[in-house]
Every structure is written in C-alpha cells, then in structure tokens.
Design an enzyme around this catalytic site. Sequence first.
Site: not given
Length: 333
Positions: A122, A257, A288
């Site tokens: 990520c 993020h 996500n």
Amino acid sequence: MPVVLTSRPPGGTRLLGIGAYRPDRVVSNDEVCGPIDSSDEWIRQRSGIVSRRHARPDETIASMAAAAAKDALAFAGVPAERVDTVIVASMSNLQQSPPIAPEIAHRAGAVAAAALDVGAACSGFCHGLAVADALVRAGTAGYTLIIGAERMTDIIDPRDRSTAFLFGDGAGAVLVGPGTSPGIGPVIWGSDGARSGLIAHTDSWLAVRDKPDFWPTMRMAGQEVFRWAIQQVAPTARAAVDAAGLDVTDLAAFVPHQANLRIVDKLASALKLPDSVRVARDVVSAGNTSAASIPLALHAMLTGDAAPPAGPALLTGFGAGLSYAALVVELPS
C-alpha cells in the site's frame, strides 16, 4: 531507441500529469454483507466505506494501469514516446514472471522505456514516486510514469470479515519530469519487518501446487494495524512536512493511503491540519485500493466537481511489510 540523458536537470522534479482508471462495476455494502454476516451500518461505522469498484475479468492490472498512464500523459500533454521510465506498484499481480511493468509500458505507448515493478504494497506508490524523483534529479531518467494498479478482489477471501468489505480495484498514475524549480520534497520512509505478519497471505503460492483446491488469501489484523498506523505514520508524515521546509498550515491538501475513513480522519487530527487543508476521502466510494489509492484520490481531488486545490500536498503511504513513506509534492495544475 532508448533516451540517454547526459546532464542533470537544472531545476528540480515535478508532477506534470495525473490519470486514473476506475472499473465500471460499483459494488455496494449490501452486496458484500451476506458472505461476512454483516450489514451496511456495520461496514460504514467500521470503515466509512459506502461502495467500491470490482474489476470485470477483462479489466486486468495491465489494462487498467495502461489506461491510467495514458490519462496522465494526456493531462500533461506529453507524448508516450518521450517517456523513458515506467515504475509500477502493485501487490495483487498473480503472475510471478515476467514483471508486469514492461507490458504496461508497451500498452501505454512507452515502448522503449525502462520498466520495473515496485513491491511495497500500500505504500508502493510513494516509494515509486521517491525513486522517480531521485532518478530524474540525478539525470538518469526524464519523463517517468509512476503507476499504482490493483485487483485486490483476486487476493482476498469474500468470506473474511476482516478484509472482504474493505478492498476494491482500480489504477492511478502520475507523470513526473524535470521542472524549473523543485516540486517533490524529500521522502521520509522506513519499515517494520517485525510486524510483517499483521498484513499477510495465509500461505505462499507454492501451497497451490501441493493443495490444488487451496487458494492463499491476504489476511489482516485490523485493530493492530490501526494502532500502528496512528503511532508510526503520523510522525512520519509530520517529518516529511518538516523536511520540505513547510508547516502543516502551508499545505493545500493531505492525501494519505485510503486504508479506511477512520484512519484518514485520525491522521488528519493527529497532524492538526487546519480547515484550509483538503483531506482526500476517496475511500468512501472506492474502498481500499492499496497501491492505487493515493493516485486515485489525487485524481478525484484534481478533476472532481469541486475547485481543485493548488499548492503543496502531503502524500502518505503505509501498509503490508509493514512499510511506510511520506513526501510533499506540488500539485499539477
């Protein structure tokens, strides 16, 4: 014929373009509730997510990444043949070899570019952006594409209550190139391998050979990751602002993020951001998307209905590894 640079750029490195690809299929909370015995209310309270995108079979990592890259090139008005480096961040590419970046470079039209994969989950987009900045400033690279592309639905278990509702698919890209003045600040980054098991696959792909009906999936210790993110990422983000010679009051935007809305809001609060700083909350409608989340959120912020912010933006990536990175960039106009 590859491009060969013989001198360092006199100014600095800047973001010149931004692009995105979002799958057509919008998946509501109601659609993912059944297999995890949950509800729309529970998912919203836990993550802030209302919907996410799931890719069709023909929306591959390579096709989505190439579309996002072309979008970024069009934004910047730079032809693909002038790109000499392509960096791709992804944690969901299931093919061990070849690396996926050369295929993406070819699909995007950068047919002679150097192309490499970055495996930092990520935080991969921020890692790739830092590498691109260093390459351009050193004179090793010129126009460079950094792409985050994910099909997270391939690596999660739709019955896993800790991950099934969180993740979505998509791709985002930026074009970096020489500028007349610096537009990308120093990166602050690191890792915590002692906690690598907090976000990890249950087994390696080798298990598939021994157990043909078995499919390794990614699992996450959500509460522990949440606590780690607040403790580690906020100081890292603050250090990146300091390294850029700025104060948080100088920022135009904060694009972390998009792990979940609770983490985004906690980080913004921990940084004591003033109301004048736009905070990216793309996670609400995109879920996500791992390495794709920061460029997707940037794209939404710069091309959405609201007036785009102008000035410095703080980008902060964190996730499996555990790895983290933060840096300040001047937003493209």
